[in-house]
Design a protein around this motif. Structure first.
Motif, short mmCIF file in Angstrom:
data_model
loop_
_atom_site.label_atom_id
_atom_site.label_comp_id
_atom_site.label_asym_id
_atom_site.label_seq_id
_atom_site.Cartn_x
_atom_site.Cartn_y
_atom_site.Cartn_z
N ASP A 105 0.97 -1.30 0.38
CA ASP A 105 0.09 -0.09 -0.47
C ASP A 105 0.89 1.06 0.02
O ASP A 105 0.40 2.23 -0.77
N PRO A 106 2.38 0.98 1.20
CA PRO A 106 2.65 2.61 0.84
C PRO A 106 3.49 2.93 -0.73
O PRO A 106 3.76 3.88 -1.16
N VAL A 107 3.49 1.86 -1.14
CA VAL A 107 4.24 2.20 -2.47
C VAL A 107 3.08 2.57 -4.00
O VAL A 107 3.47 2.94 -4.33
N ALA A 108 2.40 1.47 -3.28
CA ALA A 108 1.30 2.02 -5.08
C ALA A 108 0.50 3.89 -4.32
O ALA A 108 -0.21 4.23 -5.29
N GLN A 109 0.57 3.69 -3.20
CA GLN A 109 -0.01 5.11 -3.21
C GLN A 109 0.73 6.16 -3.40
O GLN A 109 0.75 7.11 -3.36
#
Length: 217
Positions: A105-109
């Motif tokens: 999630d942190p990467v995608a965001q």
């Protein structure tokens, strides 16, 4: 001294570099990348060398200078903002790893915030070889000075691989090689005559990436 300086200027102007560029593009954008961004990263997972940060910066500057509508994210800023997923030991090696990355999630965001559509991995290095000649320097009653002649070769070999984060696939590949001979004549004062090998390789890759990314080419 004037004759040697003139010789140096002529050699720098005419250049002592030969280069080749090979391009293979699978899916070329039709109208540039719009308001999306691109990041250019150097491969540094090998144990015997790392792709030079100044070469990566040179390629990015080349693209931005030729087409200021393209936003190139600074390599260090990108790596720091996505720590630790793009450190040498954890960076993705294959396009198939994009899916795994975006499951974080942190990467995608962060990728969404940066609007990064294309990632360009550059792998390669410039090396010096075939040194020859000698030079002697000293201090005497008339002052300090050097005498001699040196020569060496520089060889650049770089490959840029373009990943599309939207399609999660490799969409292009560019390879460039450059070879040049540099000289250092010295009669009292050494005069370096440097072949711009790395700069030539940078321009070669930069021009090919512009053809892929820019709506102006």
């Amino acid at each position: 001294m004037k004759m040697l300086l003139a010789l140096g200027l002529v050699l720098i102007t005419t250049g002592c570099v030969t280069s080749t560029v090979d391009e293979m593009v699978f899916n070329e954008p039709l109208a540039g990348i719009g308001d999306s961004t691109v990041v250019i990263l150097g491969r540094r997972h090998a144990s015997d060398y790392e792709t030079e940060p100044d070469f990566i910066e040179c390629v990015g500057d080349h693209i931005s200078r030729r087409d200021n509508s393209i936003t190139v994210i600074n390599e260090i800023d990108f790596i720091n903002s996505l720590y630790p997923w793009f450190e040498p030991r954890t960076a993705p090696l294959h396009p198939e790893d994009i899916t795994r990355l975006l499951e974080q999630d942190p990467v995608a965001q962060r990728m969404l915030e940066l609007k990064t559509e294309y990632m360009v991995w550059v792998d390669g290095v410039t090396v010096q070889s075939d040194s020859a000649g000698s030079m002697t320097c000293g201090i005497g009653p008339g002052g300090a000075g050097c005498f001699g002649f040196g020569t060496w070769s520089n060889d650049s070999n770089y490959e840029a691989v373009i990943w599309d984060f939207t399609d999660q696939a490799e969409v292009g590949r560019v390879n460039t090689t450059a070879t040049g001979q540099s000289y250092m004549p010295a009669v009292v004062v050494p005069i370096p005559i440097i072949a711009p090998v790395q700069g030539t390789a940078c321009d070669g890759i930069g021009d090919q990436l512009l053809e892929f990314l820019s709506s102006e080419y």
